[in-house]
Enzyme design. Sequence first.
Site, PDB file in Angstrom:
ATOM      1  CG  HIS A   1       1.643  -3.665  -8.742  1.00 36.83           C
ATOM      2  ND1 HIS A   1       2.306  -3.584  -7.543  1.00 36.83           N
ATOM      3  CD2 HIS A   1       1.520  -2.385  -9.178  1.00 36.83           C
ATOM      4  CE1 HIS A   1       2.563  -2.302  -7.282  1.00 36.83           C
ATOM      5  NE2 HIS A   1       2.085  -1.561  -8.248  1.00 36.83           N
TER       6      HIS A   1
ATOM      7  CG  ASP B   1       2.946  -5.676  -5.210  1.00 34.70           C
ATOM      8  OD1 ASP B   1       2.002  -4.976  -4.794  1.00 34.70           O
ATOM      9  OD2 ASP B   1       3.812  -5.234  -5.991  1.00 34.70           O
TER      10      ASP B   1
ATOM     11  CG  ASN C   1      -1.773   6.002  -9.420  1.00 34.11           C
ATOM     12  OD1 ASN C   1      -2.814   5.429  -9.714  1.00 34.11           O
ATOM     13  ND2 ASN C   1      -1.249   6.942 -10.175  1.00 34.11           N
TER      14      ASN C   1
ATOM     15  CG  ASN D   1       3.182   4.349  -6.991  1.00 34.98           C
ATOM     16  OD1 ASN D   1       3.924   5.088  -6.351  1.00 34.98           O
ATOM     17  ND2 ASN D   1       3.425   4.007  -8.239  1.00 34.98           N
TER      18      ASN D   1
END
Length: 194
Positions: A22, A95, A70, A116
């Site tokens: 991520h 990513d 997020n 997110n």
Amino acid sequence: MNSIQMLVGLANPGPEYANTRHNAGAWFIKQIAARYNCTLKHDPKYHGLTGKVIIQGQEFKLLIPTTYMNLSGKAVSSLANFFKIPVEDILVAHDELDLDPGVAKLKKGGGHGGHNGLKDIIAKMANQKDFMRLRIGVGHPGHREMVTGWVLGKAAKEDQEKMDAAVDEAVRCMEILAKDGVLKAQNRLHSFKP
């Protein structure tokens, strides 16, 4: 020729996330910073690590949000609003599940695809989606339920080497982007094979 003024790399904060899939966007920014001798500094005003580099005579602001993924839009909107950078002049590296490791693609605009970080940036930028994206392939675990564990996990050595190679190529392509514009940079990046 090039209008991009701000490069953002999405990530989760903290050492436990540093090498997870991520955080691929942050790897890109860290490599740019290293290549152009820029020290990223934590700036609470922009909720992130910031810096600036000169590539081919052009200045680029660098940002890695230190909020959770997020809430990435909080950092992006703070920096963009302060420097009056329009949304279409921002490039966000992140990513990408739909691309294999070793593949990186540049694209303009689009939805958030369930990401997110992108979702929050779009929301905080008044639903404007026209920023550039650098999509760094991390592959897909095969099942939707496995996605969270996948992106928050570390890649196998072979996959990691491919991702590192794609990030390295994307960093080199920023010189082309600065000098000759997005299209030329896209052509080079999209033909890359690790």
